[in-house]
Design a protein around this motif. Sequence first.
Motif, PDB file in Angstrom:
ATOM      1  N   ARG A 109       0.854  -1.184   0.000  1.00 21.41           N
ATOM      2  CA  ARG A 109       0.000   0.000   0.000  1.00 21.41           C
ATOM      3  C   ARG A 109       0.890   1.233   0.000  1.00 21.41           C
ATOM      4  NH1 ARG A 109      -2.639  -0.982   4.503  1.00 21.41           N
ATOM      5  NH2 ARG A 109      -1.900   0.756   5.765  1.00 21.41           N
ATOM      6  N   VAL A 110       0.563   2.193  -0.872  1.00 18.05           N
ATOM      7  CA  VAL A 110       1.303   3.460  -0.906  1.00 18.05           C
ATOM      8  C   VAL A 110       0.556   4.428   0.005  1.00 18.05           C
ATOM      9  CG1 VAL A 110       2.127   5.350  -2.367  1.00 18.05           C
ATOM     10  CG2 VAL A 110       2.081   3.014  -3.262  1.00 18.05           C
ATOM     11  N   TYR A 138      11.223  -3.988  -1.472  1.00 19.79           N
ATOM     12  CA  TYR A 138      10.248  -3.396  -2.391  1.00 19.79           C
ATOM     13  C   TYR A 138      10.942  -3.156  -3.721  1.00 19.79           C
ATOM     14  CZ  TYR A 138       7.653  -2.799   1.870  1.00 19.79           C
ATOM     15  OH  TYR A 138       7.010  -3.061   3.044  1.00 19.79           O
ATOM     16  N   LEU A 139      10.369  -3.689  -4.764  1.00 26.34           N
ATOM     17  CA  LEU A 139      10.912  -3.479  -6.101  1.00 26.34           C
ATOM     18  C   LEU A 139      10.054  -2.401  -6.767  1.00 26.34           C
ATOM     19  CD1 LEU A 139      13.060  -4.504  -8.101  1.00 26.34           C
ATOM     20  CD2 LEU A 139      11.313  -5.995  -9.046  1.00 26.34           C
ATOM     21  N   VAL A 140      10.683  -1.287  -7.055  1.00 24.94           N
ATOM     22  CA  VAL A 140       9.963  -0.136  -7.599  1.00 24.94           C
ATOM     23  C   VAL A 140      10.308   0.016  -9.077  1.00 24.94           C
ATOM     24  CG1 VAL A 140       9.491   2.324  -7.284  1.00 24.94           C
ATOM     25  CG2 VAL A 140      10.321   0.959  -5.351  1.00 24.94           C
ATOM     26  N   SER A 141       9.302   0.030  -9.918  1.00 22.91           N
ATOM     27  CA  SER A 141       9.504   0.352 -11.339  1.00 22.91           C
ATOM     28  C   SER A 141       8.983   1.772 -11.528  1.00 22.91           C
ATOM     29  CB  SER A 141       8.692  -0.580 -12.233  1.00 22.91           C
ATOM     30  OG  SER A 141       9.006  -1.922 -11.946  1.00 22.91           O
ATOM     31  N   TYR A 142       9.784   2.624 -12.170  1.00 22.97           N
ATOM     32  CA  TYR A 142       9.294   3.990 -12.375  1.00 22.97           C
ATOM     33  C   TYR A 142       9.707   4.482 -13.758  1.00 22.97           C
ATOM     34  CZ  TYR A 142      14.044   5.531 -11.107  1.00 22.97           C
ATOM     35  OH  TYR A 142      15.403   5.712 -11.061  1.00 22.97           O
ATOM     36  N   TRP A 143       8.950   5.420 -14.268  1.00 18.81           N
ATOM     37  CA  TRP A 143       9.202   5.915 -15.623  1.00 18.81           C
ATOM     38  C   TRP A 143       8.637   7.322 -15.769  1.00 18.81           C
ATOM     39  CZ3 TRP A 143       5.927   2.117 -14.017  1.00 18.81           C
ATOM     40  CH2 TRP A 143       4.553   2.322 -14.217  1.00 18.81           C
ATOM     41  N   GLU A 144       9.259   8.052 -16.679  1.00 19.61           N
ATOM     42  CA  GLU A 144       8.749   9.383 -17.002  1.00 19.61           C
ATOM     43  C   GLU A 144       7.541   9.196 -17.903  1.00 19.61           C
ATOM     44  OE1 GLU A 144      10.323  13.361 -19.296  1.00 19.61           O
ATOM     45  OE2 GLU A 144      11.846  11.987 -18.514  1.00 19.61           O
ATOM     46  N   ILE A 176       4.871  -0.671  -7.561  1.00 16.39           N
ATOM     47  CA  ILE A 176       5.730  -1.340  -6.574  1.00 16.39           C
ATOM     48  C   ILE A 176       5.239  -2.764  -6.334  1.00 16.39           C
ATOM     49  CG2 ILE A 176       6.775  -1.106  -4.271  1.00 16.39           C
ATOM     50  CD1 ILE A 176       5.728   1.728  -4.178  1.00 16.39           C
ATOM     51  N   GLN A 177       6.175  -3.661  -6.126  1.00 18.16           N
ATOM     52  CA  GLN A 177       5.805  -4.999  -5.668  1.00 18.16           C
ATOM     53  C   GLN A 177       6.721  -5.383  -4.516  1.00 18.16           C
ATOM     54  OE1 GLN A 177       7.906  -7.093  -9.418  1.00 18.16           O
ATOM     55  NE2 GLN A 177       6.607  -8.454  -8.304  1.00 18.16           N
ATOM     56  N   VAL A 178       6.223  -6.266  -3.679  1.00 16.53           N
ATOM     57  CA  VAL A 178       7.006  -6.679  -2.531  1.00 16.53           C
ATOM     58  C   VAL A 178       7.706  -7.993  -2.864  1.00 16.53           C
ATOM     59  CG1 VAL A 178       5.216  -7.998  -1.332  1.00 16.53           C
ATOM     60  CG2 VAL A 178       6.867  -6.756  -0.006  1.00 16.53           C
ATOM     61  N   GLN A 179       8.879  -8.190  -2.307  1.00 16.10           N
ATOM     62  CA  GLN A 179       9.602  -9.453  -2.455  1.00 16.10           C
ATOM     63  C   GLN A 179       9.970  -9.921  -1.055  1.00 16.10           C
ATOM     64  OE1 GLN A 179      12.887  -8.067  -4.905  1.00 16.10           O
ATOM     65  NE2 GLN A 179      11.973  -8.986  -6.721  1.00 16.10           N
ATOM     66  N   LEU A 180       9.571 -11.135  -0.729  1.00 15.88           N
ATOM     67  CA  LEU A 180       9.876 -11.697   0.582  1.00 15.88           C
ATOM     68  C   LEU A 180      10.938 -12.767   0.398  1.00 15.88           C
ATOM     69  CD1 LEU A 180       9.193 -12.115   3.633  1.00 15.88           C
ATOM     70  CD2 LEU A 180       7.503 -13.801   2.898  1.00 15.88           C
ATOM     71  N   GLU A 196       0.859   4.684 -10.246  1.00 15.00           N
ATOM     72  CA  GLU A 196       0.459   5.969  -9.675  1.00 15.00           C
ATOM     73  C   GLU A 196       1.374   7.019 -10.270  1.00 15.00           C
ATOM     74  OE1 GLU A 196       0.352   7.210  -5.318  1.00 15.00           O
ATOM     75  OE2 GLU A 196      -0.513   5.199  -5.232  1.00 15.00           O
ATOM     76  N   CYS A 197       0.845   8.190 -10.605  1.00 16.62           N
ATOM     77  CA  CYS A 197       1.659   9.226 -11.241  1.00 16.62           C
ATOM     78  C   CYS A 197       1.662  10.500 -10.407  1.00 16.62           C
ATOM     79  CB  CYS A 197       1.145   9.526 -12.651  1.00 16.62           C
ATOM     80  SG  CYS A 197       1.165   8.044 -13.705  1.00 16.62           S
ATOM     81  N   HIS A 198       2.851  11.096 -10.287  1.00 15.71           N
ATOM     82  CA  HIS A 198       3.012  12.337  -9.511  1.00 15.71           C
ATOM     83  C   HIS A 198       3.980  13.261 -10.243  1.00 15.71           C
ATOM     84  CE1 HIS A 198       1.026  10.909  -5.768  1.00 15.71           C
ATOM     85  NE2 HIS A 198       1.366   9.742  -6.270  1.00 15.71           N
ATOM     86  N   ARG A 199       3.759  14.545 -10.100  1.00 17.54           N
ATOM     87  CA  ARG A 199       4.634  15.527 -10.747  1.00 17.54           C
ATOM     88  C   ARG A 199       5.682  16.010  -9.729  1.00 17.54           C
ATOM     89  NH1 ARG A 199       4.243  17.981 -15.473  1.00 17.54           N
ATOM     90  NH2 ARG A 199       2.107  17.298 -15.824  1.00 17.54           N
TER      91      ARG A 199
END
Length: 203
Positions: A109-110, A138-144, A176-180, A196-199
Amino acid sequence: EASLHLPAPKNVEVHSYNFQSLLRWSPVPVENGSVLYTAHYKTLFYDTWSGMGCAQTPQTWCSFPPELRRRRRWTILLRLRAELGPRASAWVHTPPFVAETNTTLGPPRVNNVSASPDSLLLSVSPPFTPEPGDLLQYLVSYWENTTSPTEKKLSESKTLFQIGNLKESTLYCFSIQVQLKIYSGHLLEGQQSAPECHRTALS
């Protein structure tokens, strides 16, 4: 004679999400009367069937009892039968179940995102309550958010972390996804959160 035999339940399966596990099955159709169900479990270590707290229940599901919920690494075997008056079906056995490898982990959860000109600060919560000794990442994928977004990845072990080196006043998206890390050394990968997108802020 045939009427003495009660059909066995079908589609007997364990459903496990965030280590909350239950046994589910399809109802056994009968002409009259209501079918009841009894479920048992045993472990590989202790070869005796024990009740799951679902004896002669009309429900078509049975939650794991608390003593099993805490045993993520145990190999658990389950059996279920249908009962109608003095009649009982054959037992249906499930394949061995190990929560640590057979559960589905949901997305984290964000909780909060705060933007600065060159970064986004994320606060997240895991999808389940971690136990002492759990190694969560937490594996975070992010992109412009452009016409041809290129994805970058970031791995974090904290629940508060930063996506850095971003352009100011630019829209970025992330998932984001969790890795245990489990006992065997493997990673149990969770489901991705919805993007989710943020400026970023203007400096």
